[in-house]
Scaffold this motif. Sequence first.
Motif, PDB file in Angstrom:
ATOM      1  N   ARG A  16       0.841  -1.206   0.000  1.00 49.20           N
ATOM      2  CA  ARG A  16       0.000   0.000   0.000  1.00 49.20           C
ATOM      3  C   ARG A  16       0.871   1.249   0.000  1.00 49.20           C
ATOM      4  O   ARG A  16       0.612   2.210  -0.731  1.00 49.20           O
ATOM      5  CB  ARG A  16      -0.935  -0.011   1.209  1.00 49.20           C
ATOM      6  N   THR A  38      -8.501  11.765  -0.068  1.00 51.92           N
ATOM      7  CA  THR A  38      -8.837  10.519   0.627  1.00 51.92           C
ATOM      8  C   THR A  38      -7.751  10.064   1.597  1.00 51.92           C
ATOM      9  O   THR A  38      -8.057   9.622   2.700  1.00 51.92           O
ATOM     10  CB  THR A  38      -9.091   9.390  -0.384  1.00 51.92           C
ATOM     11  N   GLU A  39      -6.518  10.149   1.203  1.00 55.35           N
ATOM     12  CA  GLU A  39      -5.452   9.528   1.973  1.00 55.35           C
ATOM     13  C   GLU A  39      -4.932  10.346   3.141  1.00 55.35           C
ATOM     14  O   GLU A  39      -4.484   9.783   4.130  1.00 55.35           O
ATOM     15  CB  GLU A  39      -4.289   9.132   1.060  1.00 55.35           C
ATOM     16  N   ARG A  42      -6.909   9.456   6.173  1.00 52.31           N
ATOM     17  CA  ARG A  42      -6.574   8.099   6.635  1.00 52.31           C
ATOM     18  C   ARG A  42      -5.221   8.069   7.338  1.00 52.31           C
ATOM     19  O   ARG A  42      -5.047   7.399   8.367  1.00 52.31           O
ATOM     20  CB  ARG A  42      -6.553   7.136   5.457  1.00 52.31           C
ATOM     21  N   ALA A  45      -5.404   9.816  10.752  1.00 47.80           N
ATOM     22  CA  ALA A  45      -6.090   8.930  11.706  1.00 47.80           C
ATOM     23  C   ALA A  45      -5.162   7.801  12.161  1.00 47.80           C
ATOM     24  O   ALA A  45      -5.143   7.448  13.345  1.00 47.80           O
ATOM     25  CB  ALA A  45      -7.359   8.358  11.072  1.00 47.80           C
ATOM     26  N   ALA A  46      -4.393   7.262  11.236  1.00 48.86           N
ATOM     27  CA  ALA A  46      -3.456   6.196  11.594  1.00 48.86           C
ATOM     28  C   ALA A  46      -2.398   6.711  12.560  1.00 48.86           C
ATOM     29  O   ALA A  46      -2.077   6.053  13.562  1.00 48.86           O
ATOM     30  CB  ALA A  46      -2.802   5.626  10.335  1.00 48.86           C
TER      31      ALA A  46
END
Length: 110
Positions: A16, A38-39, A42, A45-46
């Motif tokens: 990924r 989008t990323e 993410r 949040a990670a």
Amino acid sequence: MNEVLASTLRKAVYERLDYLDRLVNEADLPSRASLADTEIARLTAAWRTLLANHEPDDRGRCRACGGWRRRRPHPCSVWTTAHKNLIVIDTPSTFTTSRHAAASYLPSAG
């Protein structure tokens, strides 16, 4: 976690990351803009989840790092890595390979 599952998980994560690197480096502008939409959420949040797992306990030690007998002092390597990658701007003066490189980019205490 058994060895096969750990290997599969590790491989999937690296694939990924490789995919995202390729998009950033090779995609056209609209694709990169879509990627950002989008990323970024993410990835933030990670990072937040990872950092929450490494918050210090009431003794100032990382809750996740170390063994059952003794936890590592805070900030642990996860926090110093986050600081280095999210805050510090890479310049020749911030890059070091010395024994104490991990501490070289931490903010001063005073």
